[in-house]
Design an enzyme around this catalytic site. Structure first.
Site, short mmCIF file in Angstrom:
data_model
loop_
_atom_site.label_atom_id
_atom_site.label_comp_id
_atom_site.label_asym_id
_atom_site.label_seq_id
_atom_site.Cartn_x
_atom_site.Cartn_y
_atom_site.Cartn_z
N ASN A 32 0.84 -1.13 -0.05
CA ASN A 32 0.00 0.01 -0.07
C ASN A 32 0.97 1.38 0.10
OD1 ASN A 32 0.93 0.16 2.60
ND2 ASN A 32 -1.17 -0.08 3.60
N LEU A 33 2.23 1.10 0.03
CA LEU A 33 3.24 2.06 -0.37
C LEU A 33 3.08 3.15 1.10
CD1 LEU A 33 2.77 3.04 -3.99
CD2 LEU A 33 4.49 1.52 -2.78
N GLY A 36 6.66 2.00 1.69
CA GLY A 36 7.45 1.47 0.86
C GLY A 36 7.75 2.48 -0.37
N ASP A 51 -3.97 -2.42 0.15
CA ASP A 51 -3.74 -3.09 1.58
C ASP A 51 -3.75 -4.54 1.59
OD1 ASP A 51 -4.05 -1.61 4.62
OD2 ASP A 51 -4.24 -3.80 4.46
N SER A 114 9.87 -11.23 14.30
CA SER A 114 11.24 -10.38 14.79
C SER A 114 11.87 -10.91 16.13
CB SER A 114 10.60 -9.01 15.11
OG SER A 114 11.54 -8.00 15.64
N TYR A 138 4.96 -3.31 19.09
CA TYR A 138 5.58 -3.88 17.71
C TYR A 138 5.71 -5.28 17.97
CZ TYR A 138 8.92 -5.09 14.18
OH TYR A 138 9.65 -5.64 13.31
N LYS A 142 4.00 -9.00 16.65
CA LYS A 142 4.50 -10.23 15.89
C LYS A 142 4.23 -11.55 16.60
CE LYS A 142 6.65 -7.71 12.68
NZ LYS A 142 6.50 -7.90 11.45
N HIS A 184 17.44 2.74 11.39
CA HIS A 184 18.50 1.53 11.61
C HIS A 184 19.72 2.39 11.63
CE1 HIS A 184 14.99 -1.14 10.34
NE2 HIS A 184 15.12 -1.08 11.71
N LEU A 185 20.54 1.81 12.43
CA LEU A 185 22.02 2.38 12.80
C LEU A 185 22.81 2.35 11.44
CD1 LEU A 185 24.21 3.24 14.55
CD2 LEU A 185 24.78 0.77 15.25
N ARG A 216 24.32 -5.74 18.86
CA ARG A 216 23.15 -6.34 18.02
C ARG A 216 23.77 -7.32 17.02
NH1 ARG A 216 20.81 -4.46 21.29
NH2 ARG A 216 19.08 -2.85 21.48
N ASP A 279 15.25 -0.42 24.83
CA ASP A 279 16.30 -1.00 24.20
C ASP A 279 16.96 -2.08 25.02
OD1 ASP A 279 16.25 0.50 21.64
OD2 ASP A 279 17.59 1.56 22.01
N1 NAD Z 1 14.27 -4.40 8.86
C1 NAD Z 1 14.49 -5.12 9.99
O1 NAD Z 1 15.72 -5.00 10.62
C2 NAD Z 1 13.70 -5.99 10.42
C3 NAD Z 1 13.77 -6.97 11.72
C4 NAD Z 1 12.92 -7.69 12.20
C5 NAD Z 1 11.94 -7.74 11.47
N2 NAD Z 1 11.28 -7.01 10.30
C6 NAD Z 1 10.20 -7.26 9.77
O2 NAD Z 1 10.46 -7.41 8.28
C7 NAD Z 1 9.30 -6.88 7.59
C8 NAD Z 1 9.85 -6.04 6.39
O3 NAD Z 1 10.52 -5.17 7.14
P1 NAD Z 1 11.45 -3.97 6.18
O4 NAD Z 1 12.68 -3.49 6.83
O5 NAD Z 1 11.49 -4.48 4.58
O6 NAD Z 1 10.31 -2.76 6.43
P2 NAD Z 1 9.72 -1.60 5.14
O7 NAD Z 1 9.26 -0.61 5.71
O8 NAD Z 1 10.92 -1.39 4.09
O9 NAD Z 1 8.67 -2.45 4.31
C9 NAD Z 1 7.58 -2.82 4.92
C10 NAD Z 1 6.36 -2.60 3.66
O10 NAD Z 1 5.26 -2.89 4.20
C11 NAD Z 1 4.48 -2.05 3.33
N3 NAD Z 1 2.97 -2.12 4.15
C12 NAD Z 1 2.94 -1.90 5.58
N4 NAD Z 1 1.71 -2.34 5.73
C13 NAD Z 1 1.06 -2.77 4.51
C14 NAD Z 1 -0.30 -3.12 4.49
N5 NAD Z 1 -1.28 -3.03 5.38
N6 NAD Z 1 -0.67 -3.48 3.22
C15 NAD Z 1 0.17 -3.43 2.26
N7 NAD Z 1 1.51 -3.04 2.36
C16 NAD Z 1 1.68 -2.61 3.84
C17 NAD Z 1 5.05 -0.97 3.32
O11 NAD Z 1 4.57 0.21 2.54
C18 NAD Z 1 6.60 -1.28 3.11
O12 NAD Z 1 6.81 -1.06 1.73
C19 NAD Z 1 8.45 -6.21 8.59
O13 NAD Z 1 7.24 -7.16 8.71
C20 NAD Z 1 9.19 -6.22 9.81
O14 NAD Z 1 8.44 -6.00 10.88
C21 NAD Z 1 12.43 -6.22 9.87
#
Ligand code: NAD
Length: 317
Positions: A32-33, A36, A51, A114, A138, A142, A184-185, A216, A279
């Site tokens: 749904n951007l 993203g 969505d 996560s 959050y 999960k 993110h760091l 981490r 944290d």
């Molecule tokens: N990045 C990390 O370090 C990390 C660590 C643990 C878990 N995760 C999990 O990994 C997954 C991806 O993370 P990421 O870092 O790529 O995040 P991101 O924000 O880059 O990607 C998430 C995407 O989901 C889309 N989105 C959110 N809600 C939506 C909905 N209801 N319908 C359609 N699209 C939707 C957003 O537009 C985005 O493009 C997430 O579930 C996150 O919780 C990420």
């Protein structure tokens, strides 16, 4: 296989969609951007803007062999302020998605969980048998999905893998890490190295760790993508999988900052500020189960490789 990838305009979803396409799978990408970027969606995927919790929309997409579900709101700090947004988007939408997928006959579901489900653990590394005690809405969101999946698996109508990522990092030029907002760091440190920010803030230098900063576990996004593809196959033999995805090595925030300086060749200022609520001092994965069950090896997750790849990708944005 025909695979639905939710959140495919995001960092990890787009990288995984690209890998699935390269292996000859037919990918439908839904996003749904909300955070993203459309340019992240790989060429070759069929993109649907919407969505993932839109029951009618998902039903209209037909049947899939598998779904890999990345779509979520990802900022733990934001979830402390607006828990309802996280429960609505990350939990309610996921179960509407599952309702639609199961009615369409999808058998396999791979879920982005996560390490946040573990909360504040003292003993490192953390394996999957550890107690689940999330410290944020959050992490709780999960946990709730993982538990719901367990009930669904018990009906025999779904096979599911919950992948508990530690810190996703690295990136490729096609799919750089570029979150909105960035929390993110490594990408923040690269911004500083690049002159896009003035200094790097590190939260807390009085933790019970060797240099006082948090520790981490960083896992390269390409290694994460590989694990998802392997999990889809592994669900042929296993009805349910719960797997940590981490490198198994911990680095302190200070070590990460110093490695960014070394790899980029740029000097920059680090400011140590107070601890951020919630944290944990350390989060390091035991990844033995993923190695054993998937035959997975995190081959690009050496910190220098992660940062070098992230730096190359970062310069393309
Ligand atoms: N990045 C990390 O370090 C990390 C660590 C643990 C878990 N995760 C999990 O990994 C997954 C991806 O993370 P990421 O870092 O790529 O995040 P991101 O924000 O880059 O990607 C998430 C995407 O989901 C889309 N989105 C959110 N809600 C939506 C909905 N209801 N319908 C359609 N699209 C939707 C957003 O537009 C985005 O493009 C997430 O579930 C996150 O919780 C990420």
């Amino acid at each position: 296989m025909r695979v639905l990838v939710t959140g495919a305009a995001g960092f990890i979803g787009s990288t995984t969609a690209e890998l699935l396409l390269s292996k000859g799978h037919d990918v439908v990408a839904i996003d749904n951007l909300v955070s993203g970027r459309i340019e992240n969606v790989p060429t070759g995927a069929t993109f649907v803007e919407g969505d993932c919790g839109d029951f009618e929309l998902v039903r209209s997409l037909g049947s899939f062999d598998a779904c890999v579900h990345f779509a979520a709101r990802i900022e733990p700090g934001e979830s402390m302020k607006y828990p309802e947004v996280f429960f609505s988007n990350n939990v309610a939408s996921t179960f509407r998605l599952l309702d639609a997928l199961i009615k369409s006959g999808v058998g396999r579901f791979v879920f982005s969980s996560s390490c946040a489900v573990y909360g504040n653990q003292v003993e490192m590394p953390i394996d999957e048998s550890r107690s689940i005690q999330p410290h944020s809405p959050y992490g709780q969101s999960k946990r709730m999905v993982e538990e719901g999946l367990n009930w669904l698996v018990s009906t025999g109508r779904l096979r599911a893998a919950s992948m508990r990522y530690f810190n996703a990092a690295g990136g490729t030029v096609a799919h750089p890490e570029n979150h909105r907002p960035e929390i993110h760091l490594i990408p923040i440190a690269l911004d500083v190295a690049d002159g896009r920010r003035d200094y790097l803030e590190i939260y807390g230098d009085d933790y019970p760790t060797p240099d006082g900063t948090c520790i981490r576990d960083y896992i390269h996004v390409c290694d994460l993508a590989e694990a998802h593809v392997l999990a889809i196959t592994a669900l042929e033999d296993h009805a349910e999988l719960i797997l940590n995805l981490g490198s198994g090595v911990g680095y302190s925030n200070r070590e990460v900052a110093e490695t960014v300086k070394r790899v980029t060749g740029r000097e920059f200022e680090i400011r140590y500020t107070g601890r951020r609520p919630g944290d944990p001092a350390a989060a390091v994965a035991s990844n033995g189960r993923a190695r054993e069950m998937l035959g997975w090896r995190p081959e690009r997750s050496d910190l220098e490789v992660i940062i070098a790849d992230a730096w190359t990708a970062h310069q393309s944005i």
